[in-house]
Enzyme design. Structure first.
Site, PDB file in Angstrom:
ATOM      1  N   LYS A 175       0.833  -1.207   0.000  1.00 27.31           N
ATOM      2  CA  LYS A 175       0.000   0.000   0.000  1.00 27.31           C
ATOM      3  C   LYS A 175       0.870   1.261   0.000  1.00 27.31           C
ATOM      4  O   LYS A 175       0.643   2.203  -0.751  1.00 27.31           O
ATOM      5  CB  LYS A 175      -0.902  -0.014   1.237  1.00 27.31           C
ATOM      6  CG  LYS A 175      -1.644   1.253   1.493  1.00 27.31           C
ATOM      7  CD  LYS A 175      -2.695   1.471   0.442  1.00 27.31           C
ATOM      8  CE  LYS A 175      -3.367   2.813   0.571  1.00 27.31           C
ATOM      9  NZ  LYS A 175      -4.314   3.059  -0.494  1.00 27.31           N
ATOM     10  N   CYS A 194      -3.742  10.177   0.411  1.00 31.92           N
ATOM     11  CA  CYS A 194      -2.771   9.079   0.443  1.00 31.92           C
ATOM     12  C   CYS A 194      -1.396   9.435  -0.070  1.00 31.92           C
ATOM     13  O   CYS A 194      -0.400   9.213   0.611  1.00 31.92           O
ATOM     14  CB  CYS A 194      -3.328   7.904  -0.345  1.00 31.92           C
ATOM     15  SG  CYS A 194      -4.755   7.236   0.478  1.00 31.92           S
TER      16      CYS A 194
HETATM   17  N1  SAJ Z   1      -0.742  14.493  -9.668  1.00 31.12           N
HETATM   18  C1  SAJ Z   1       0.209  15.265 -10.320  1.00 31.12           C
HETATM   19  N2  SAJ Z   1       0.756  14.766 -11.486  1.00 31.12           N
HETATM   20  C2  SAJ Z   1       0.385  13.575 -11.990  1.00 31.12           C
HETATM   21  C3  SAJ Z   1      -0.579  12.786 -11.308  1.00 31.12           C
HETATM   22  C4  SAJ Z   1      -1.130  13.284 -10.133  1.00 31.12           C
HETATM   23  O1  SAJ Z   1       0.573  16.367  -9.899  1.00 31.12           O
HETATM   24  O2  SAJ Z   1       0.910  13.223 -13.057  1.00 31.12           O
HETATM   25  C5  SAJ Z   1      -1.320  14.989  -8.400  1.00 31.12           C
HETATM   26  C6  SAJ Z   1      -2.834  15.118  -8.429  1.00 31.12           C
HETATM   27  O3  SAJ Z   1      -3.242  16.339  -8.963  1.00 31.12           O
HETATM   28  C7  SAJ Z   1      -3.156  14.974  -6.948  1.00 31.12           C
HETATM   29  C8  SAJ Z   1      -2.115  13.967  -6.466  1.00 31.12           C
HETATM   30  O4  SAJ Z   1      -1.070  14.008  -7.410  1.00 31.12           O
HETATM   31  O5  SAJ Z   1      -2.965  16.186  -6.266  1.00 31.12           O
HETATM   32  C9  SAJ Z   1      -2.631  12.554  -6.281  1.00 31.12           C
HETATM   33  O6  SAJ Z   1      -3.506  12.182  -7.334  1.00 31.12           O
HETATM   34  P1  SAJ Z   1      -3.576  10.723  -7.967  1.00 31.12           P
HETATM   35  O7  SAJ Z   1      -4.628  10.725  -8.997  1.00 31.12           O
HETATM   36  O8  SAJ Z   1      -2.234  10.312  -8.429  1.00 31.12           O
HETATM   37  O9  SAJ Z   1      -3.939   9.754  -6.759  1.00 31.12           O
HETATM   38  P2  SAJ Z   1      -5.081   9.678  -5.616  1.00 31.12           P
HETATM   39  O10 SAJ Z   1      -4.490  10.207  -4.348  1.00 31.12           O
HETATM   40  O11 SAJ Z   1      -6.370  10.246  -6.056  1.00 31.12           O
HETATM   41  O12 SAJ Z   1      -5.273   8.112  -5.468  1.00 31.12           O
HETATM   42  C10 SAJ Z   1      -4.160   7.303  -5.133  1.00 31.12           C
HETATM   43  C11 SAJ Z   1      -4.150   6.090  -6.029  1.00 31.12           C
HETATM   44  N3  SAJ Z   1      -2.857   5.442  -5.896  1.00 31.12           N
HETATM   45  C12 SAJ Z   1      -2.076   5.264  -6.964  1.00 31.12           C
HETATM   46  O13 SAJ Z   1      -2.345   5.624  -8.095  1.00 31.12           O
HETATM   47  C13 SAJ Z   1      -0.797   4.518  -6.695  1.00 31.12           C
HETATM   48  C14 SAJ Z   1      -5.267   5.155  -5.656  1.00 31.12           C
HETATM   49  O14 SAJ Z   1      -5.213   3.947  -6.384  1.00 31.12           O
HETATM   50  C15 SAJ Z   1      -5.190   4.819  -4.159  1.00 31.12           C
HETATM   51  O15 SAJ Z   1      -6.281   4.026  -3.753  1.00 31.12           O
HETATM   52  C16 SAJ Z   1      -5.247   6.118  -3.397  1.00 31.12           C
HETATM   53  O16 SAJ Z   1      -4.168   6.970  -3.794  1.00 31.12           O
HETATM   54  C17 SAJ Z   1      -5.119   5.765  -1.948  1.00 31.12           C
HETATM   55  O17 SAJ Z   1      -6.132   5.817  -1.270  1.00 31.12           O
HETATM   56  O18 SAJ Z   1      -4.031   5.368  -1.546  1.00 31.12           O
END
Ligand code: SAJ
Length: 421
Positions: A204, A258
């Site tokens: 995780k 997360c």
């Molecule tokens: N972000 C960027 N650049 C990117 C991708 C994301 O700046 O290229 C930013 C987003 O805007 C946001 C943050 O990162 O602020 C996180 O966004 P995200 O879409 O990457 O992830 P979460 O937090 O919505 O969901 C994640 C997921 N984990 C992964 O992709 C490894 C999800 O599967 C998990 O269930 C969740 O965290 C969790 O609960 O851990």
């Protein structure tokens, strides 16, 4: 197994409760928030999630799901309560998980399975949770088995991800592995992988570390690009044409419950990770860079700024740990006027959310902080006359630069050298 009790009816617990109920189990959803319990018992969801309303109505009407403030006896307990992050200590606050353990302990007997989905530091199940249940007179492996099954779902697409994502079950013995696997395979269509409790906890954390570190790389490259006068968005797009390269997108920082939190679990302990700590620092200081970009374009002190998007990412109404909060805080600390516009988030406890026209009136700079689709369709011509100075900073690369320039705006894109025009 017939009855499943799910503690915590938030982003993870509610969709899980609905899906388990839909596959035929009697589900008792437990939440300490009376309003949530009342709403669910009337068949109304307190979350906005694709597909959830229809599914909830179905399981409410069938009687397979009801909500309570206290647990009831069941064959399995799923713990999906929050583990808030203590910003100062950089540690998970396990109080809600611990309280959930106390709530269920009177009901545990005869190999009841306790499945923890809440994110916890690696080792915490065996070090904290099992001993805690044992202090109430229970015996692990006899009265209960504690299983760790990390949630994997992204807000805005939770139901779908919970059904189709592969899942990891960390179990202490074969019996509990089989029981948990049977329960999850009733609604999960992705593969289910069995491992140890500790490995599941680690998975995780490293899933989110992987993203955090890679976003930090994109962010650091964006800062370098601004310095050496290139457009990092173009460079990343071209680099990603390589079959084994996939650089993520730069932005104003990392939010959510997360990715901005879990990596800290690897920054303490006997083998702290320098790389993870550096990534955390880079992502956490991106809001400072956004503030510096504002200072470069506005020529009034103090300026009025308008933050477009308080949500932590596009098209979700969740603003936990959002980088926008830090941008607002930094701006207010310097005495700037700050207004916030977010057409997806309904309301926040901290800041009033204004209508578009009100939010941009007398503003000196718009900051696109969240990649909501709705922002790319805003007509700059209609808001331009309302602004005091016409500046826009796009931290997400979602605006049509020429369109905004034609409407009289000075347009700045995070990660693009200013000499490039
Ligand atoms: N972000 C960027 N650049 C990117 C991708 C994301 O700046 O290229 C930013 C987003 O805007 C946001 C943050 O990162 O602020 C996180 O966004 P995200 O879409 O990457 O992830 P979460 O937090 O919505 O969901 C994640 C997921 N984990 C992964 O992709 C490894 C999800 O599967 C998990 O269930 C969740 O965290 C969790 O609960 O851990």
């Amino acid at each position: 197994m017939k009855r499943v009790c799910i503690l915590g009816l938030g982003y993870i617990g509610l969709p899980t409760a609905i899906l388990v109920a839909q596959s035929g189990y009697q589900v008792i959803g437990v939440d300490t928030d009376e309003d949530i319990v009342t709403m669910l018992n009337n068949g109304i969801s307190h979350l906005q999630e694709a597909g959830i309303d229809i599914l909830l109505k179905e399981v409410h009407d069938s009687g397979n799901l009801y909500a309570r403030k206290e647990p009831e006896e069941a064959d399995a307990y799923i713990i999906a309560v929050p583990t808030p992050f203590d910003k100062d200590e950089k540690q998970a606050d396990l109080r809600c998980v611990i309280s959930a353990m106390h709530m269920i302990s009177p009901f545990l007997r005869d190999h009841a399975i306790v499945i923890v989905e809440s994110t916890i530091p690696p080792g915490a199940s065996e070090r904290v949770l099992v001993p805690l249940l044992e202090t109430t007179g229970l015996t692990s492996g006899k009265d209960f088995d504690l299983v760790y099954c990390p949630e994997r779902g992204m807000p805005s697409n939770l139901v779908n991800e919970m059904v189709y994502n592969e899942r990891i079950i960390g179990a202490p013995n074969e019996r509990s592995a089989n029981a948990a696997s049977k329960l999850y395979s009733s609604f999960v269509k992705g593969a289910i992988h069995i491992t140890t409790v500790r490995t599941a906890e680690m998975c995780k954390v490293i899933e989110n570390v992987y993203r955090d570190v890679n976003i930090a790389l994109a962010n650091e490259l964006a800062l370098i690009a601004e310095d050496v006068q290139i457009d990092i968005w173009e460079a990343i797009e071209l680099a990603n044409k390589h079959p084994r390269v996939n650089i993520l997108r730069p932005g104003p920082g990392v939010g959510g419950h997360c990715i901005a939190v879990d990596p800290w679990f690897l920054c303490t302990g006997s083998t702290p990770s320098d790389l993870v700590r550096a990534a955390r620092r880079i992502n956490d200081t991106m809001p400072n860079h956004v503030i510096a970009m504002v200072k470069q374009v506005v020529n009034v002190d103090p300026p009025n700024i308008t933050v477009f998007g308080i949500a932590y990412k596009g098209n979700v109404d969740d603003y936990r740990q959002s980088p926008s909060l830090r941008i607002i805080e930094l701006a207010e600390d310097q005495g700037w006027g700050v207004k916030v516009y977010d057409p997806v988030v309904k309301k926040t406890r901290e800041y009033p959310l204004l209508e578009l026209e009100e939010a941009v009136r007398d503003s000196d700079c718009i900051i696109i902080a969240t990649d909501h689709d709705k922002f790319s369709t805003i007509n700059p011509v209609s808001i331009s006359p309302l602004m005091r100075q016409k500046n826009v900073i796009d931290t997400r690369n979602i605006l049509d630069k020429e369109r905004w320039q034609k409407a009289g705006f000075t347009h700045r894109l995070l990660g693009r050298g200013t000499n490039l025009g």
